[in-house]
Design a protein around this motif. Structure first.
Motif, short mmCIF file in Angstrom:
data_model
loop_
_atom_site.label_atom_id
_atom_site.label_comp_id
_atom_site.label_asym_id
_atom_site.label_seq_id
_atom_site.Cartn_x
_atom_site.Cartn_y
_atom_site.Cartn_z
N SER A 1 43.08 32.54 45.49
CA SER A 1 44.38 32.86 45.52
C SER A 1 43.98 31.80 44.02
O SER A 1 44.06 30.21 44.56
N THR A 2 44.96 31.53 42.54
CA THR A 2 44.82 30.77 42.00
C THR A 2 45.58 30.49 41.13
O THR A 2 46.92 32.08 41.29
N ALA A 3 46.02 29.46 40.15
CA ALA A 3 46.61 29.24 39.22
C ALA A 3 46.47 29.77 38.27
O ALA A 3 47.29 29.87 36.55
N TYR A 4 44.85 30.21 38.19
CA TYR A 4 44.39 31.36 37.18
C TYR A 4 44.38 32.09 36.61
O TYR A 4 43.56 33.11 37.47
N SER A 5 44.90 32.57 35.43
CA SER A 5 44.96 34.06 35.24
C SER A 5 43.90 34.54 34.27
O SER A 5 43.75 36.17 34.89
N GLU A 6 42.62 33.81 33.22
CA GLU A 6 41.85 34.07 32.92
C GLU A 6 40.59 34.48 33.29
O GLU A 6 39.15 34.90 32.65
N PHE A 7 40.54 34.08 35.41
CA PHE A 7 38.81 34.53 35.64
C PHE A 7 39.33 35.91 36.46
O PHE A 7 38.09 36.22 37.25
N ALA A 8 40.31 36.78 36.21
CA ALA A 8 40.31 37.63 36.62
C ALA A 8 39.49 39.06 36.76
O ALA A 8 39.33 40.06 37.93
N VAL A 9 39.30 39.50 35.31
CA VAL A 9 38.27 40.47 35.12
C VAL A 9 37.24 40.04 36.19
O VAL A 9 36.32 40.84 36.25
N GLU A 10 36.47 38.76 35.95
CA GLU A 10 35.28 38.11 36.49
C GLU A 10 35.41 37.68 38.02
O GLU A 10 34.13 39.23 39.00
N ALA A 11 36.40 38.38 37.82
CA ALA A 11 36.28 38.58 39.96
C ALA A 11 36.03 39.99 40.63
O ALA A 11 35.11 39.90 40.95
N PHE A 12 36.91 40.77 39.86
CA PHE A 12 36.71 41.89 39.97
C PHE A 12 35.27 42.59 39.70
O PHE A 12 34.61 43.69 40.50
N THR A 13 34.83 41.73 38.78
CA THR A 13 33.34 42.57 38.66
C THR A 13 32.35 41.93 39.94
O THR A 13 31.00 42.51 39.78
N ILE A 14 32.13 40.79 40.48
CA ILE A 14 31.65 40.71 41.43
C ILE A 14 32.04 40.59 42.92
O ILE A 14 31.20 40.80 43.75
N GLY A 15 33.45 41.62 42.18
CA GLY A 15 33.54 42.52 43.79
C GLY A 15 34.53 42.40 44.86
O GLY A 15 34.69 42.13 46.23
N ALA A 16 36.09 40.97 44.36
CA ALA A 16 36.82 40.84 44.54
C ALA A 16 37.38 42.00 45.27
O ALA A 16 37.58 43.19 44.64
N ALA A 17 38.64 42.03 46.74
CA ALA A 17 38.71 42.82 46.63
C ALA A 17 40.77 42.39 45.94
O ALA A 17 41.03 43.71 45.51
N ASP A 18 41.09 41.26 45.62
CA ASP A 18 42.02 41.29 44.38
C ASP A 18 42.51 40.49 44.19
O ASP A 18 41.00 39.36 45.03
N TYR A 19 43.56 39.75 43.82
CA TYR A 19 43.28 38.62 42.59
C TYR A 19 44.39 38.11 42.61
O TYR A 19 45.56 38.26 41.96
N LEU A 20 45.32 37.02 43.71
CA LEU A 20 46.25 36.27 43.39
C LEU A 20 47.06 36.11 42.57
O LEU A 20 46.46 34.56 42.78
N LEU A 21 47.66 35.20 41.93
CA LEU A 21 48.26 34.17 40.70
C LEU A 21 49.62 33.78 41.52
O LEU A 21 50.76 34.12 41.78
N LYS A 22 48.76 32.86 41.93
CA LYS A 22 50.07 31.85 42.72
C LYS A 22 51.58 30.84 42.31
O LYS A 22 50.80 31.06 40.67
N PRO A 23 52.39 31.24 41.76
CA PRO A 23 53.63 31.80 43.72
C PRO A 23 53.49 32.81 43.54
O PRO A 23 53.87 33.85 42.81
N TYR A 24 52.90 33.67 44.31
CA TYR A 24 52.85 35.15 44.72
C TYR A 24 54.04 35.44 46.12
O TYR A 24 53.98 34.35 47.26
N THR A 25 54.66 36.24 45.87
CA THR A 25 54.87 36.59 46.80
C THR A 25 55.26 37.29 48.04
O THR A 25 53.45 37.45 48.22
N ASP A 26 55.63 37.49 49.10
CA ASP A 26 55.14 37.76 50.82
C ASP A 26 54.38 39.57 50.52
O ASP A 26 53.26 40.25 51.10
N ASP A 27 55.56 40.16 49.38
CA ASP A 27 54.87 41.66 49.25
C ASP A 27 54.31 42.25 48.89
O ASP A 27 52.88 42.96 49.02
N ARG A 28 53.01 41.17 47.47
CA ARG A 28 52.54 40.39 46.98
C ARG A 28 50.97 40.42 47.85
O ARG A 28 49.96 40.98 47.83
N LEU A 29 51.14 39.74 48.59
CA LEU A 29 49.94 39.18 50.00
C LEU A 29 49.77 40.48 50.55
O LEU A 29 48.63 40.73 50.87
N SER A 30 50.48 41.67 50.76
CA SER A 30 50.61 41.96 51.97
C SER A 30 49.65 43.74 50.95
O SER A 30 49.49 43.87 51.43
#
Length: 239
Positions: A81-110
């Motif tokens: 859950s972050t304001a930084y978009s540039e780390f998304a690829v690395e996040a999924f590479t190490i096994g993250a389930a998702d990458y939320l860019l702040k601010p995000y809606t309830d639907d996106r969290l769901s």
């Protein structure tokens, strides 16, 4: 119900996430903290189903935290859950389930939480398949199918791998190296001559060599770990 932990150093962001979680999912917050060190020191980590992690933390990157959790056997799912978009690829590479860019809606969290549930269901299916797995033991003309779920330890004795279970021991044709490629993740190489089923561990006592004397549930067999194997075992069990 999901057991949740949140690693966030900005109070407004923490309060917003807590509010959003209350609207989209049944959950229990086991702990929150604002540092990597604080998270790793928590006694609640082994109970966490989902951990929300900010990337920019005071003492280290949230990315390094998730990498450490994954390498130490953490069984929960991680959502950045972050304001930084540039780390998304690395996040999924190490096994993250998702990458939320702040601010995000309830639907996106769901949506993120639905992806967590999907991954958890897939893991459960894979675990069931692993528990139903069998190994072949041959002695002369006799062939025995050995259920992996019944094995507490596999020991190398006089060059032969022997699988020890509740009521029997069975020789296997494969080497320990080969067996490690076949067995599910809860089997750990604790010594060059031994593989242990960490789900079957009952007691661990310090041994004179610096490792551990390990006793198992429902079996009289014992195993001795190397010093490094003991550290790996403690990490896996989060002791």
């Amino acid at each position: 119900m999901l057991n949740i932990a949140i690693i966030e150093d900005e109070q407004p962001a923490l309060e917003k996430l807590l509010s959003q979680l209350g609207r989209v999912v049944q959950h229990k917050v086991l702990f929150t903290c604002d540092t990597v060190t604080g998270c790793l020191a928590s006694s609640q980590l082994s109970k966490v189903d989902v951990i929300f992690v900010d990337i920019n933390l005071p003492d280290a990157s949230g990315m390094s935290l998730v990498a450490t959790l994954k390498s130490s056997g953490f069984k929960g799912e991680c959502i950045f859950s972050t304001a930084y978009s540039e780390f998304a690829v690395e996040a999924f590479t190490i096994g993250a389930a998702d990458y939320l860019l702040k601010p995000y809606t309830d639907d996106r969290l769901s949506l993120a939480l639905s992806r967590v549930n999907e991954k958890r269901n897939n893991k459960a299916s894979e675990l069931q398949e692993a528990e139903e797995q069998t190994l072949v033991s041959k002695v002369g003309d006799k062939v025995t199918l050995v259920k992996v779920s019944d094995i507490c330890a596999i020991k190398l004795e006089h060059g032969q791998a022997i699988a020890y279970g509740t009521n029997a021991s069975n020789p296997l044709d494969q080497s320990l190296d080969e067996l490690m490629t076949l067995l599910p993740p809860h089997f750990l190489r604790i010594h060059r001559n031994c593989i242990a089923n960490i789900k079957a561990v009952k007691h661990m006592d310090r041994w004179i060599t610096g490792g551990y004397l390990i006793k198992f549930n429902q079996s009289e067999v014992q195993a001795i770990s190397s010093r490094n194997g003991g550290r790996l075992l403690k990490d896996k069990l989060m002791l």
